[in-house]
Design a protein around this motif. Structure first.
Motif: not given
Length: 248
Positions: A36-39, A44-48
């Motif tokens: 995975p790229l930084h984006l 994904l971190s935000w969605s979690v």
């Protein structure tokens, strides 16, 4: 022929641009061995961290519309709407379904070639299977939306803009839910959108160049999207109206 040439050139240009972007993205993904790229990690971190039960339930319902029978039914409907005559409608419906089915098949082949893994299972909030790039739900919904938008542009006389916005928002929403529910990376979704634009552009370019005139639908408003004629009921360029002998 002038209108058909213009449509073919515009669609071909859009397809080339989308394929170029897709190729670059695919090279980046495969060059990093699917990492995975930084984006990807950031979204994904935000969605979690933003998953209330109601939002997850809505996202699951929306994401379910991006696969299965519904997209094919919508594409068949779009094809029927595009046809301006009884002869055209079965052909345009069949072409729409063929565009979607072949696009799905090619996308599956690309997915196998890139071999990118999905995000870790612990982040998933819905069922998923197979590899990750490009996103299948995203590609399918974007192809369906593109054909629906084409049908609306050709046939809708009133309320065209709100309907087009609703269709576009639906396709965008399906793609975004794949990231929100943790089953795709953001670049998988971006790849799906680029693939869909490239595929639709290629099909529209081919249709404008090679379909017989009798199978090319014109816009209901009379703008003559692909066929000849400058207004509803007006003769094609180069043909004078027939003299009926009447004098007003």
């Amino acid at each position: 022929m002038t209108n058909r040439k213009g449509v073919a050139e515009l669609a071909g240009s859009a397809a080339l641009g989308a394929w170029a972007g897709f190729a670059v993205l695919a090279l980046v993904v495969t060059g990093g061995h699917g990492a995975p790229l930084h984006l990807d990690r950031s979204l994904l971190s935000w969605s979690v961290g933003h998953r209330p039960a109601t939002a997850v339930a809505v996202a699951r319902g929306l994401t379910a519309t991006g696969t299965g029978v519904l997209p094919y039914a919508l594409v068949a409907l779009a094809g029927l709407l595009m046809g301006g005559s009884r002869r055209q409608r079965p052909v345009t419906a069949l072409l729409g379904v063929a565009c979607l089915a072949s696009g799905q098949a090619v996308r599956y082949g690309v997915m196998e070639l890139t071999g990118r893994a999905r995000p870790p299972y612990r982040y998933w909030q819905t069922h998923a299977s197979g590899l990750s790039f490009p996103s299948g739900h995203t590609t399918t919904s974007a192809l369906t939306a593109g054909l629906l938008l084409l049908a609306l542009c050709l046939r809708a006389r009133h309320g065209r803009l709100p309907m087009c916005l609703a269709v576009a928002c639906w396709a965008a929403g399906v793609g975004l839910t794949r990231v929100y529910l943790g089953v795709h990376w953001a670049t998988d979704v971006l790849g799906g959108w680029l693939f869909a634009v490239g595929w639709l552009g290629a099909w529209l370019c081919a249709a404008a160049w090679w379909l017989p005139d009798r199978l090319i639908p014109a816009a209901a408003s009379g703008s003559g999207a692909l066929a000849g004629g400058d207004a509803a009921g007006a003769p094609p360029e180069g043909h004078a109206p027939r003299d009926t002998g009447r004098r007003d």
